[in-house]
Design a protein around this motif. Structure first.
Motif, PDB file in Angstrom:
ATOM      1  N   GLN A  18      30.300  36.429  35.602  1.00 18.29           N
ATOM      2  CA  GLN A  18      29.291  37.303  35.020  1.00 18.29           C
ATOM      3  C   GLN A  18      28.642  38.179  36.079  1.00 18.29           C
ATOM      4  O   GLN A  18      28.307  39.337  35.834  1.00 18.29           O
ATOM      5  CB  GLN A  18      28.232  36.471  34.286  1.00 18.29           C
ATOM      6  N   GLY A  19      28.454  37.622  37.272  1.00 19.10           N
ATOM      7  CA  GLY A  19      27.885  38.410  38.356  1.00 19.10           C
ATOM      8  C   GLY A  19      28.855  39.444  38.889  1.00 19.10           C
ATOM      9  O   GLY A  19      28.455  40.535  39.306  1.00 19.10           O
ATOM     10  N   ARG A  20      30.163  39.111  38.861  1.00 19.27           N
ATOM     11  CA  ARG A  20      31.162  40.019  39.411  1.00 19.27           C
ATOM     12  C   ARG A  20      31.569  41.097  38.422  1.00 19.27           C
ATOM     13  O   ARG A  20      31.695  42.268  38.779  1.00 19.27           O
ATOM     14  CB  ARG A  20      32.421  39.235  39.812  1.00 19.27           C
ATOM     15  N   LEU A  21      31.796  40.712  37.165  1.00 23.40           N
ATOM     16  CA  LEU A  21      32.384  41.640  36.219  1.00 23.40           C
ATOM     17  C   LEU A  21      31.424  42.730  35.776  1.00 23.40           C
ATOM     18  O   LEU A  21      31.853  43.819  35.388  1.00 23.40           O
ATOM     19  CB  LEU A  21      32.933  40.873  35.016  1.00 23.40           C
ATOM     20  N   GLY A  22      30.120  42.461  35.815  1.00 20.93           N
ATOM     21  CA  GLY A  22      29.165  43.499  35.437  1.00 20.93           C
ATOM     22  C   GLY A  22      29.297  44.739  36.297  1.00 20.93           C
ATOM     23  O   GLY A  22      29.543  45.844  35.789  1.00 20.93           O
ATOM     24  N   PRO A  23      29.177  44.610  37.625  1.00 22.72           N
ATOM     25  CA  PRO A  23      29.368  45.777  38.496  1.00 22.72           C
ATOM     26  C   PRO A  23      30.770  46.374  38.378  1.00 22.72           C
ATOM     27  O   PRO A  23      30.931  47.599  38.372  1.00 22.72           O
ATOM     28  CB  PRO A  23      29.122  45.200  39.896  1.00 22.72           C
ATOM     29  N   GLY A  24      31.797  45.518  38.272  1.00 22.64           N
ATOM     30  CA  GLY A  24      33.149  46.035  38.147  1.00 22.64           C
ATOM     31  C   GLY A  24      33.318  46.885  36.897  1.00 22.64           C
ATOM     32  O   GLY A  24      33.944  47.947  36.929  1.00 22.64           O
ATOM     33  N   ARG A  25      32.746  46.412  35.784  1.00 24.93           N
ATOM     34  CA  ARG A  25      32.859  47.150  34.526  1.00 24.93           C
ATOM     35  C   ARG A  25      32.162  48.501  34.609  1.00 24.93           C
ATOM     36  O   ARG A  25      32.698  49.517  34.168  1.00 24.93           O
ATOM     37  CB  ARG A  25      32.277  46.311  33.389  1.00 24.93           C
ATOM     38  N   ILE A  26      30.963  48.520  35.173  1.00 21.01           N
ATOM     39  CA  ILE A  26      30.236  49.788  35.196  1.00 21.01           C
ATOM     40  C   ILE A  26      30.894  50.779  36.144  1.00 21.01           C
ATOM     41  O   ILE A  26      30.898  51.979  35.893  1.00 21.01           O
ATOM     42  CB  ILE A  26      28.746  49.578  35.541  1.00 21.01           C
TER      43      ILE A  26
END
Length: 408
Positions: free
Chosen positions: A257-265
């Motif tokens: 959850q911490g990694r994918l948020g920045p990756g998605r944006i």
């Protein structure tokens, strides 16, 4: 909320835009020529000299590691400040890597910054920040529906001072690249844990560890995406030190959850740049071609599509800026609905704008002459990457329904 860019951001926009115009766009054809030559020589999986030269130029210009909010390692920019810069990079298929701002390295670096130990920072984060190595992220598996990450079957088992890893992953982007030296692997350490979100862990696996085998590269709509590429990777009795575990056993979902948020944006930011360039190409083409006695730009259907494209791009941009603002102010977890919303809208918007641009270009659009086909292939894959549309729509609805359940 105020989305007005600060003087600092406007200055960086000008510098990044100038760098793109002077160096990146002119290098696109050279990059393709170098990759074509490598393919003909039988090995496209090698760094392109032009990209390495661009990295040196970007570093010298002070345009390096512009991401990484709330970190001592980056440029000190928030997600909101980084968004317009990432959009500019997204206008070129080779736009991100010269600034050391390309996936999956950015997400992996953010993971190491947030959850890595000082020793892991020294061994892996610093070389990634220097751009001397690249990385990969091994999560998706061919044998299960990985849109539900609790389905993951790969195992991470403790054996004394080591963990033993077994599993098969695919769509491990970057694993074909010889510069890829480290990957983050997600697997189950406790498959019987009653909480299915605490069964998984993430661990660092050096690519040269015995038992790690790249089985094949996976083309995307026929494109090999060399030298980065996407791989199917087999892990057979791979032993790594216990100190390679990230954050602790059972905390894989927390890290995700911490990694994918920045990756998605970041994907969404770049897609806005892709769509802007496609709209520009559509307008120029429509103004230069004549059909049925009129310029294509004078056809009503073309004008309608141009108008709709402008509306859709700006809608997506404002939603991305809003998600960035929420991430900066309340954190990635509380911004999960906004992140999910942009992960649905941005790829779908880009696919539609690219489709209209292709129609305006005629038959040539499906060739490689205009770059639209490749851009469409990339945009379409992002409706799967970091979670498919259906998963994000479900997450959006759950948050929305939760508001009413609280009152009930």
């Amino acid at each position: 909320m105020d989305f007005e860019y600060s003087d600092k951001v406007r200055g960086l926009q000008k510098r990044v835009g100038a760098f793109m115009d002077e160096f990146i766009f002119p290098a696109e054809k050279q990059f393709e020529a170098e990759m074509d030559a490598a393919r003909k020589a039988g090995n496209p999986w090698q760094p392109a000299p032009v990209i390495e030269a661009l990295k040196d130029k970007a570093r010298a210009a002070g345009l390096w590691n512009l991401f990484l909010p709330e970190s001592q390692y980056g440029a000190g920019l928030t997600n909101l400040e980084y968004a317009p810069l990432c959009e500019l990079m997204g206008r070129s298929p080779i736009g991100a890597e010269p600034f050391n701002c390309s996936a999956p390295d950015t997400g992996n670096m953010e993971t190491l910054v947030r959850y890595g130990t000082p020793a892991q920072h020294e061994q892996w984060l610093k070389p990634l920040l220097d751009g001397t190595i690249r990385s990969a992220f091994a999560m998706t598996e061919p044998a299960v529906a990985s849109s539900d990450a609790t389905n993951i079957q790969a195992r991470i088992e403790r054996d004394g001072d080591h963990y033993v890893i077994n599993g098969r992953k695919w769509w491990t982007s970057g694993a074909n690249d010889p510069r890829c030296k480290i990957l983050i692997f997600m697997g189950k350490t406790d498959p019987d844990h009653p909480n299915r979100h605490q069964q998984q862990s993430m661990i660092l696996v050096p690519m040269d560890t015995p038992g790690v085998k790249v089985l094949r590269h996976l083309p995307v709509f026929g494109y090999d995406d060399a030298p980065h590429g996407h791989a199917e990777v087999l892990f057979e009795n791979v032993r790594v030190p216990a100190s390679n575990m990230l954050l602790g056993e059972g905390r894989g979902f927390e890290i995700a959850q911490g990694r994918l948020g920045p990756g998605r944006i970041h994907h969404c930011m770049r897609l806005i740049g892709v769509a802007e360039r496609a709209l520009e190409a559509m307008c120029r083409r429509a103004l230069s071609r004549v059909a049925f006695g009129r310029k294509v730009a004078d056809q009503g259907v073309t004008r309608e599509r141009i108008a709709e494209a402008r509306i859709m791009i700006d809608q997506a941009r404002f939603l991305v800026l809003n998600a960035a603002y929420k991430m900066d102010t309340v954190g990635n977890k509380d911004a999960r609905q906004e992140i999910a919303m942009i992960k649905v809208i941005a790829p779908n918007m880009a696919c539609q704008v690219l489709d209209w641009a292709m129609q305006a270009h005629g038959g040539g659009a499906v060739s490689d002459d205009f770059g639209l086909a490749r851009a469409y292939a990339h945009a379409r894959t992002l409706r799967f990457a970091d979670g498919p549309d259906e998963v994000h729509r479900n997450a959006i609805a759950k948050v929305e329904l939760g508001r009413y359940l609280e009152h009930a």
